[in-house]
Motif scaffolding. Structure first.
Motif, mmCIF file in Angstrom:
data_model
loop_
_atom_site.group_PDB
_atom_site.id
_atom_site.type_symbol
_atom_site.label_atom_id
_atom_site.label_comp_id
_atom_site.label_asym_id
_atom_site.label_seq_id
_atom_site.Cartn_x
_atom_site.Cartn_y
_atom_site.Cartn_z
ATOM 1 N N LYS A 6 0.825 -1.211 0.000
ATOM 2 C CA LYS A 6 0.000 0.000 0.000
ATOM 3 C C LYS A 6 0.858 1.259 0.000
ATOM 4 O O LYS A 6 0.649 2.182 -0.791
ATOM 5 C CB LYS A 6 -0.925 -0.014 1.216
ATOM 6 C CG LYS A 6 -2.003 -1.089 1.169
ATOM 7 C CD LYS A 6 -2.882 -1.034 2.413
ATOM 8 C CE LYS A 6 -3.939 -2.134 2.374
ATOM 9 N NZ LYS A 6 -4.789 -2.118 3.602
ATOM 10 N N LEU A 7 1.828 1.317 0.899
ATOM 11 C CA LEU A 7 2.648 2.521 1.015
ATOM 12 C C LEU A 7 3.634 2.644 -0.143
ATOM 13 O O LEU A 7 3.813 3.727 -0.707
ATOM 14 C CB LEU A 7 3.393 2.517 2.351
ATOM 15 C CG LEU A 7 2.514 2.586 3.601
ATOM 16 C CD1 LEU A 7 3.358 2.429 4.863
ATOM 17 C CD2 LEU A 7 1.750 3.905 3.652
ATOM 18 N N SER A 8 4.279 1.543 -0.497
ATOM 19 C CA SER A 8 5.280 1.603 -1.565
ATOM 20 C C SER A 8 4.641 1.907 -2.916
ATOM 21 O O SER A 8 5.208 2.651 -3.728
ATOM 22 C CB SER A 8 6.076 0.293 -1.629
ATOM 23 O OG SER A 8 5.226 -0.813 -1.808
ATOM 24 N N SER A 9 3.454 1.372 -3.162
ATOM 25 C CA SER A 9 2.771 1.651 -4.432
ATOM 26 C C SER A 9 2.384 3.117 -4.537
ATOM 27 O O SER A 9 2.495 3.736 -5.606
ATOM 28 C CB SER A 9 1.523 0.774 -4.565
ATOM 29 O OG SER A 9 1.870 -0.586 -4.667
ATOM 30 N N ASN A 10 1.933 3.686 -3.423
ATOM 31 C CA ASN A 10 1.551 5.103 -3.429
ATOM 32 C C ASN A 10 2.760 6.018 -3.573
ATOM 33 O O ASN A 10 2.660 7.109 -4.141
ATOM 34 C CB ASN A 10 0.794 5.453 -2.151
ATOM 35 C CG ASN A 10 -0.598 4.859 -2.117
ATOM 36 O OD1 ASN A 10 -1.194 4.589 -3.156
ATOM 37 N ND2 ASN A 10 -1.123 4.640 -0.922
ATOM 38 N N PHE A 11 3.907 5.572 -3.054
ATOM 39 C CA PHE A 11 5.099 6.419 -3.057
ATOM 40 C C PHE A 11 5.881 6.319 -4.360
ATOM 41 O O PHE A 11 6.553 7.276 -4.756
ATOM 42 C CB PHE A 11 6.011 6.031 -1.891
ATOM 43 C CG PHE A 11 7.245 6.885 -1.781
ATOM 44 C CD1 PHE A 11 7.175 8.156 -1.239
ATOM 45 C CD2 PHE A 11 8.476 6.420 -2.227
ATOM 46 C CE1 PHE A 11 8.307 8.957 -1.144
ATOM 47 C CE2 PHE A 11 9.615 7.206 -2.132
ATOM 48 C CZ PHE A 11 9.529 8.480 -1.583
ATOM 49 N N ALA A 12 5.823 5.191 -5.040
ATOM 50 C CA ALA A 12 6.643 4.962 -6.233
ATOM 51 C C ALA A 12 6.388 6.034 -7.290
ATOM 52 O O ALA A 12 5.257 6.466 -7.506
ATOM 53 C CB ALA A 12 6.357 3.578 -6.806
ATOM 54 N N MET A 13 7.465 6.466 -7.940
ATOM 55 C CA MET A 13 7.368 7.499 -8.971
ATOM 56 C C MET A 13 8.491 7.304 -9.978
ATOM 57 O O MET A 13 9.381 6.467 -9.788
ATOM 58 C CB MET A 13 7.440 8.890 -8.337
ATOM 59 C CG MET A 13 8.722 9.178 -7.580
ATOM 60 S SD MET A 13 8.669 10.732 -6.628
ATOM 61 C CE MET A 13 7.751 10.211 -5.175
ATOM 62 N N SER A 14 8.470 8.070 -11.040
ATOM 63 C CA SER A 14 9.521 7.987 -12.048
ATOM 64 C C SER A 14 10.796 8.653 -11.532
ATOM 65 O O SER A 14 10.777 9.408 -10.555
ATOM 66 C CB SER A 14 9.070 8.682 -13.336
ATOM 67 O OG SER A 14 8.966 10.085 -13.121
ATOM 68 N N PHE A 15 11.914 8.380 -12.214
ATOM 69 C CA PHE A 15 13.163 9.046 -11.855
ATOM 70 C C PHE A 15 13.027 10.563 -11.989
ATOM 71 O O PHE A 15 13.575 11.317 -11.181
ATOM 72 C CB PHE A 15 14.307 8.544 -12.741
ATOM 73 C CG PHE A 15 14.848 7.201 -12.344
ATOM 74 C CD1 PHE A 15 15.708 7.069 -11.267
ATOM 75 C CD2 PHE A 15 14.494 6.058 -13.045
ATOM 76 C CE1 PHE A 15 16.216 5.832 -10.895
ATOM 77 C CE2 PHE A 15 14.987 4.814 -12.688
ATOM 78 C CZ PHE A 15 15.848 4.698 -11.608
#
Length: 267
Positions: free
Chosen positions: A86-95
Motif C-alpha cells: 500500500k505505502l510503496s505503491s503510493n510512493f513509487a514514482m519515475s526518476f
C-alpha cells in the motif's frame, strides 16, 4: 544436510517446535529482502508474513535439491515482484519525479532541531530512506534484479534461476538498472558525487513537512553506526553500490512471529 535442513525434515514430520525454529531462522532473510524491495517496514512486514505462510504451506515440496535458503528466496522473490504494498505503491514514482522532489526544499539550516545527536540520526534516516526510495523508480523486475546482484551478491546465473529467466536477459536488465541508478545518484546525490547539490541534512525539514520523515518514529537510523559515514570514506567509483551495501540488516519485528503463530495456530 545442514542443521536448518534437518529442522525442515522434522517439521515435515509434524514437529511444531522444529517448524517454529525454521521460521525463526529465515524470518530476517525474508524481511530484509522485502524491506529493500518495498522501502516501508509496514509493507515489508505484511509481505514477509505472506511469504512465510507460503513457505510453511509448501514446505513438504522442498526436495533438498538446493539449499533451503535458496528455495526460500525463490518463493520470496517471485512473490515480491508481483506484490503491491500500500505505502510503496503510493510512493513509487519515475526518476524524473523523484529528481524534482530531491531538488525541492533544500535548506542550509535545520529548523526542527539544533541538537547534533538528533541531527545525526535524522541525517542517517534521510540517507537510507531516500536512497532506498530511488529503487522504487525501477520497475519490479529490474528492482529485484538490482537488489539480488548489488545487495545480495547473486551472479547472473543464480539470479536468473531464482526468477526463472535466462541469464542473458538477467544481465541485460541488471546493466540497465545499474545505469539508471548510477546516473541518477551521480546527478543528484552529494554522497555519491560531491558536486551534486543535495545533502541529506538539507532535506530534513522538507521531508518532515511532507510527513515522509517522522522524528518520533525513525524507521532506519541506528544509534551505533551510521551508514552515511561508511560511504563518505570510500573512493568515488565505489560509492554508488556502497550507498546501498552500507545499510545494515534489520531484525524482523517480533510481532511478526506472533501474528504468524495466530494465523497458523502454531503453539
Amino acid at each position: 544436510m545442514d542443521q536448518l535442513e534437518r529442522l525442515v525434515t522434522k517439521a515435515n514430520q509434524g514437529d511444531k517446535r522444529a517448524l517454529e525454529l525454521v521460521i525463526l531462522n529465515i524470518k530476517d532473510l525474508v524481511y530484509n529482502l522485502s524491506l529493500k524491495m518495498l522501502l516501508f517496514p509496514e509493507d515489508a512486514k505484511d509481505a514477509t508474513q505472506e511469504i512465510l505462510i507460503r513457505v510453511i504451506t509448501h514446505l513438504s515440496t522442498f526436495k533438498h535439491k538446493s539449499k533451503f535458503t535458496t528455495w526460500v528466496y525463490r518463493i520470496a522473490v517471485n512473490y515480491l515482484i508481483s506484490y503491491k504494498g500500500k505505502l510503496s505503491s503510493n510512493f513509487a514514482m519515475s526518476f524524473e519525479e523523484y529528481g524534482r522532489m530531491i531538488d525541492t526544499g533544500q535548506s542550509d539550516q535545520v529548523a526542527y532541531t539544533v541538537n547534533e545527536g538528533e541531527l545525526n540520526l535524522l541525517e542517517e534516516e534521510v540517507k537510507v530512506s531516500c536512497t532506498q526510495g530511488v529503487l522504487l523508480c525501477l520497475n519490479e523486475l529490474d528492482r529485484m534484479i538490482y537488489i539480488l546482484s548489488e545487495l545480495f551478491g547473486y551472479n547472473s546465473v543464480e539470479g536468473a534461476a531464482l526468477l526463472n529467466i535466462s541469464s542473458d536477459n538477467y544481465r541485460k536488465k541488471l546493466s540497465r538498472a545499474r545505469h539508471k541508478i548510477r546516473n541518477f545518484l551521480q546527478s543528484k546525490c552529494g554522497l555519491v558525487n560531491e558536486s551534486a547539490s543535495c545533502r541529506c541534512r538539507k532535506k530534513i525539514d522538507f521531508l518532515i513537512d511532507l510527513q515522509l520523515l517522522n522524528p518520533e518514529r525513525l524507521r532506519f537510523a541506528h544509534l551505533s553506526k551510521r551508514s552515511i559515514d561508511v560511504v563518505r570514506k570510500l573512493q568515488h567509483l565505489e560509492r554508488t553500490a556502497a550507498v546501498y551495501q552500507s545499510v545494515p540488516n534489520f531484525d524482523a519485528p517480533q510481532d511478526l512471529i506472533n501474528r504468524l503463530k495466530e494465523t497458523l495456530e502454531v503453539d
